[in-house]
Design a protein around this motif. Structure first.
Motif: not given
Length: 503
Positions: A128-137
């Motif tokens: 979840a932390v990794i996906l929260s770092l998704y650049p376009l978000h």
């Protein structure tokens, strides 16, 4: 470890970076020059005012009013403001997305645990932390754009549908549409996949019941007076179940076995036949989605367009290459899952050996989509937003460097979609994957403007359903995200892009 840990970690970067951004870029930037003044009009109670250049509905502005209302009593008590509208500064309005980003990380965690209940909390927190770092978000967390709000409401809608709370899911779908119109397609996707899930589960339970009846019948013939529940044979069969294996991550939606469904046509037939048998149950459960869809169609007919403002500049015109751009950008951001020598070799051999016609069709469709850009570009007022976007430089420096470059990339486009389909196909039914592709296409193809941020929701759907639990690959993806984010923030703050006529 859990939702509170995820929220805390995300807040630890959102708060300081938000402060840093507001110190260096205090004035509205890019599309903020439209959104911030419009929100400030709403803060003044002027709800009839509307900037004709704004294309999206006012959902974000109403969410902002709720956020500002929660801050108002405390700020008034501290004598920091004299009126409600004083709180509607650029920094406060941007903080709306900061708060939403933290809440979004919680929804990402909840969706992961709902889709994959056997996944331990530590790994769910990590992912979840990794996906929260998704650049376009991540980047648009610090600006007043609709992207973060659109994603969080979509995730809430998706999560409620997974929990089979369809009425609440439809209401959230209506809110998602009020933030960005194209969310109507993702609401329809959520409804369709929920129908698929319900029918598949119903069919699977029927199969399990039939197997259980046959097994009980056999045991009765062998030993009619014997209690089958205490029979060691039953325990041994149960012991072999993958559900009892603590090392195996079991997906929430188990696809039908290949022997039961030999192809996509079989799945479609199953959905149609079983859907007809369950028609009243489906109608009752999913009628709220139909109401939202009907309301949206009525709005488009009344408005004469899907967009609110700047209708001429945002006219619907086919841009088939968008689906290719989405595939390659998504594959690049999730590169550790796609681009390894062994995976590329086995995937290409598998497609060429078992599905050569599909391979050739995909290759030809990709080339045709790129070729169509030449013919339809006349109808497009513009393909790129302005020279402060990554697509502008990629297009000008790479794609337009020579006419052949875009066609030389066709194998990469093809491989990206092949890999995405292959990964999803490991845990999802063929018809689910088809629904995902069609929803992505219907969302992206009508949009002439090339904007990578339009790819956020389909990317999250892919990542949440990819079922890859190799920590090393997630860690590599996290490193990639951090690298892109640091570079982007540095360029944004210290090497700002300008229009040609700006100083």
């Amino acid at each position: 470890m859990g939702r509170s840990t995820v929220a805390l970690i995300v807040a630890l970067w959102v708060v300081p970076i938000s402060i840093f951004v507001n110190l260096i870029v205090p004035e509205p930037y890019m599309d903020e020059i439209f959104h911030i003044p419009q929100a400030q009009q709403y803060c003044k109670g002027n709800f009839k005012s509307w900037d004709p250049m704004i294309t999206t509905p006012p959902g974000l502005y109403y969410l902002s009013l709720a956020h500002i209302t929660s801050l108002f009593p405390g700020m008034l008590l501290l004598q920091q403001i004299s009126s409600f509208s004083d709180l509607c500064s650029t920094a406060i309005l941007r903080s709306v997305n900061g708060v939403l980003a933290v809440l979004c990380s919680i929804l990402i965690y909840e969706t992961i645990t709902e889709l994959w209940p056997a996944l331990d909390r530590k790994r769910a927190t990590f992912y979840a932390v990794i996906l929260s770092l998704y650049p376009l978000h991540w980047f648009f967390t610090y600006l007043y754009y609709t992207d973060v709000a659109s994603l969080i409401v979509f995730l809430a809608m998706y999560l409620m549908s997974l929990k089979k709370r369809y009425l609440l899911s439809a209401l959230l779908g209506a809110l998602a549409v009020c933030i960005r119109q194209t969310n109507i397609i993702w609401m329809f996707f959520v409804a369709c996949t929920s129908v698929i899930d319900l029918i598949m589960n119903h069919q699977r339970h029927r199969g399990d019941t039939q197997k259980s009846n046959v097994t009980i019948g056999e045991k009765t013939l062998i030993s009619p007076k014997e209690d089958f529940s205490a029979n060691p044979g039953f325990r041994r069969r149960k012991g072999k179940s993958t559900v009892d294996d603590p090392t195996r991550v079991v997906p929430r939606e188990t696809a039908m076995s290949r022997s039961q469904l030999s192809g996509l046509i079989d799945e479609i037939q199953l959905i149609l036949v079983q859907g007809w048998h369950l028609k009243w149950e489906l109608l009752v459960s999913f009628s709220p989605f139909l109401v939202v869809l009907a309301a949206f169609v009525a709005f488009v007919c009344w408005n004469g367009s899907i967009v609110l403002g700047a209708k001429e500049a945002h006219a619907v015109s086919p841009h088939f290459a968008q689906i290719l751009y989405f595939a390659i950008i998504s594959a690049m951001f999730s590169a550790p899952f796609h681009f390894t020598l062994d995976r590329a070799s086995s995937l290409l051999q598998s497609f060429w050996k078992h599905r050569p016609s599909s391979f050739a069709l995909l290759f030809g469709a990709s080339a045709a989509s790129l070729l169509s850009v030449h013919f339809f570009s006349i109808a497009h007022p513009y393909l790129l937003a302005d020279n402060r976007h990554y697509p502008f430089y990629i297009w000008r420096k790479v794609i337009r460097a020579h006419w052949s470059v875009k066609y030389l990339l066709v194998p990469l486009y093809v491989y990206s979609w092949m890999s995405i389909v292959n990964i999803l196909g490991k845990t999802k039914s063929r018809i689910w994957v088809l629904a995902y592709f069609l929803a992505s296409a219907v969302t992206l193809v009508p949009a002439p403007l090339v904007e990578f941020r339009y790819y956020t929701i389909p990317f999250f759907i892919f990542m949440l359903n990819c079922a890859n639990y190799e920590n090393s690959k997630w860690l590599l993806m996290g490193v990639l995200f951090v690298g892109v984010n640091v570079f982007t923030l540095w360029m944004f703050l210290f090497r700002p892009f300008h229009w040609d006529h700006e100083p």
